[in-house]
Design a protein around this motif. Sequence first.
Motif, short mmCIF file in Angstrom:
data_model
loop_
_atom_site.label_atom_id
_atom_site.label_comp_id
_atom_site.label_asym_id
_atom_site.label_seq_id
_atom_site.Cartn_x
_atom_site.Cartn_y
_atom_site.Cartn_z
N ASP A 1 9.36 13.41 -8.02
CA ASP A 1 9.12 14.58 -7.18
C ASP A 1 7.61 14.82 -7.14
OD1 ASP A 1 9.66 16.78 -5.60
OD2 ASP A 1 9.83 18.13 -7.32
N LEU A 2 6.96 14.24 -6.13
CA LEU A 2 5.51 14.35 -5.99
C LEU A 2 5.15 15.35 -4.90
CD1 LEU A 2 4.86 10.52 -6.20
CD2 LEU A 2 4.30 12.19 -7.96
N ASP A 3 3.88 15.77 -4.88
CA ASP A 3 3.43 16.78 -3.93
C ASP A 3 3.15 16.21 -2.54
OD1 ASP A 3 3.53 18.55 -6.01
OD2 ASP A 3 1.38 18.45 -6.45
N VAL A 4 3.18 14.91 -2.39
CA VAL A 4 2.85 14.29 -1.11
C VAL A 4 4.02 13.43 -0.63
CG1 VAL A 4 0.35 14.28 -1.38
CG2 VAL A 4 1.66 12.42 -2.31
N ALA A 5 4.11 13.27 0.67
CA ALA A 5 5.10 12.39 1.26
C ALA A 5 4.53 10.97 1.24
CB ALA A 5 5.39 12.81 2.70
N LEU A 6 5.26 10.04 0.63
CA LEU A 6 4.76 8.68 0.48
C LEU A 6 5.45 7.72 1.43
CD1 LEU A 6 4.66 8.38 -3.42
CD2 LEU A 6 2.81 9.03 -1.89
N GLN A 7 4.67 6.80 1.98
CA GLN A 7 5.21 5.70 2.74
C GLN A 7 4.66 4.41 2.12
OE1 GLN A 7 3.36 8.10 4.88
NE2 GLN A 7 5.21 9.29 4.99
N PHE A 8 5.45 3.36 2.18
CA PHE A 8 5.07 2.08 1.61
C PHE A 8 4.87 1.11 2.77
CE2 PHE A 8 8.00 4.20 -1.35
CZ PHE A 8 7.10 4.44 -2.40
N ASP B 1 0.84 -1.19 0.00
CA ASP B 1 0.00 0.00 0.00
C ASP B 1 0.87 1.24 0.00
OD1 ASP B 1 -2.29 -1.54 0.14
OD2 ASP B 1 -2.38 -1.49 2.33
N ILE B 2 0.43 2.26 -0.73
CA ILE B 2 1.09 3.56 -0.71
C ILE B 2 0.18 4.48 0.11
CG2 ILE B 2 1.92 5.50 -2.07
CD1 ILE B 2 2.10 3.57 -4.47
N VAL B 3 0.73 5.02 1.18
CA VAL B 3 -0.05 5.90 2.06
C VAL B 3 0.73 7.19 2.28
CG1 VAL B 3 -1.22 4.01 3.24
CG2 VAL B 3 0.91 4.86 4.15
N SER B 4 0.04 8.17 2.83
CA SER B 4 0.67 9.42 3.22
C SER B 4 0.16 9.74 4.61
CB SER B 4 0.33 10.54 2.24
OG SER B 4 0.92 11.74 2.65
N SER C 1 1.21 -7.13 -7.94
CA SER C 1 1.92 -7.76 -9.05
C SER C 1 2.23 -9.19 -8.67
CB SER C 1 3.21 -7.00 -9.34
OG SER C 1 3.97 -7.68 -10.31
N LYS C 2 2.51 -10.02 -9.66
CA LYS C 2 2.91 -11.39 -9.36
C LYS C 2 4.35 -11.45 -8.87
CE LYS C 2 -0.36 -13.90 -12.13
NZ LYS C 2 -1.34 -13.89 -11.06
N SER C 3 5.17 -10.48 -9.29
CA SER C 3 6.59 -10.50 -8.97
C SER C 3 6.91 -9.46 -7.88
CB SER C 3 7.39 -10.19 -10.23
OG SER C 3 8.72 -9.87 -9.90
N ARG C 4 7.55 -9.91 -6.81
CA ARG C 4 7.98 -8.98 -5.75
C ARG C 4 9.06 -8.02 -6.26
NH1 ARG C 4 8.12 -10.32 0.04
NH2 ARG C 4 6.04 -11.13 0.44
N ASP C 5 9.89 -8.50 -7.19
CA ASP C 5 10.93 -7.64 -7.76
C ASP C 5 10.31 -6.46 -8.50
OD1 ASP C 5 12.86 -9.30 -6.74
OD2 ASP C 5 13.15 -10.41 -8.61
N ASP C 6 9.20 -6.70 -9.21
CA ASP C 6 8.51 -5.61 -9.90
C ASP C 6 7.97 -4.59 -8.90
OD1 ASP C 6 9.09 -6.76 -12.30
OD2 ASP C 6 7.06 -7.53 -12.68
N LEU C 7 7.46 -5.09 -7.77
CA LEU C 7 6.95 -4.17 -6.74
C LEU C 7 8.07 -3.32 -6.17
CD1 LEU C 7 4.36 -6.36 -4.80
CD2 LEU C 7 3.94 -4.62 -6.53
N GLN C 8 9.22 -3.93 -5.93
CA GLN C 8 10.34 -3.16 -5.40
C GLN C 8 10.84 -2.15 -6.43
OE1 GLN C 8 12.89 -6.36 -4.09
NE2 GLN C 8 12.10 -6.20 -2.00
N ALA C 9 10.81 -2.50 -7.71
CA ALA C 9 11.18 -1.55 -8.76
C ALA C 9 10.19 -0.39 -8.80
CB ALA C 9 11.23 -2.27 -10.10
N THR C 10 8.91 -0.69 -8.57
CA THR C 10 7.89 0.36 -8.53
C THR C 10 8.13 1.30 -7.35
OG1 THR C 10 6.31 -1.19 -9.52
CG2 THR C 10 5.41 0.78 -8.47
#
Length: 162
Positions: A151-158, A7-10, A134-143
């Motif tokens: 450079d987004l307007d919000v602070a993101l936490q994973f 999950d991506i949260v702020s 995703s099916k691949s954890r590596d793809d999630l880590q790349a994401t």
Amino acid sequence: MADSTFDIVSKVDPMEVDNALNQAHKEVAQRYDFKNVGASIEMSGEKVLMKANSEERVKAILEVFESKLIKRGISLRSLDAGDPYASGKEFRIEASMKAGIDQENAKKIGKIIRDEGPKGVKSQIQGDELRVSSKSRDDLQATMALLKGKDLDVALQFVNFR
């Protein structure tokens, strides 16, 4: 095999904000350049209210508060500070802490993931957060690495990496 997700949260830890506010309050009370200028910083409801007798002083109080937030590990993207405004004989700044990802930013993040992320990574908006799968954890880590570099307007936490 089931999809892996995160999950991506702020979100901001309210205790850390409170600690930063208390440290800023102590510094404002002790610093020589804030003596006899009516300088104060306090929490009023959900907002942080900063007061002083000049615009420069109230901006200096905001800088002190920002430095304390940084030391406590809180991104300044989470701080929504207004412009100084006159109120009687004093100047004030009202600031609040942003929590959650609004729809506009969520759509922007989803578009970045679709356009630039690895194939097979899907995102869906769930209230004020995004679920990425995703099916691949590596793809999630790349994401994750891709979004950290943007450079987004919000602070993101994973969170909730499964």
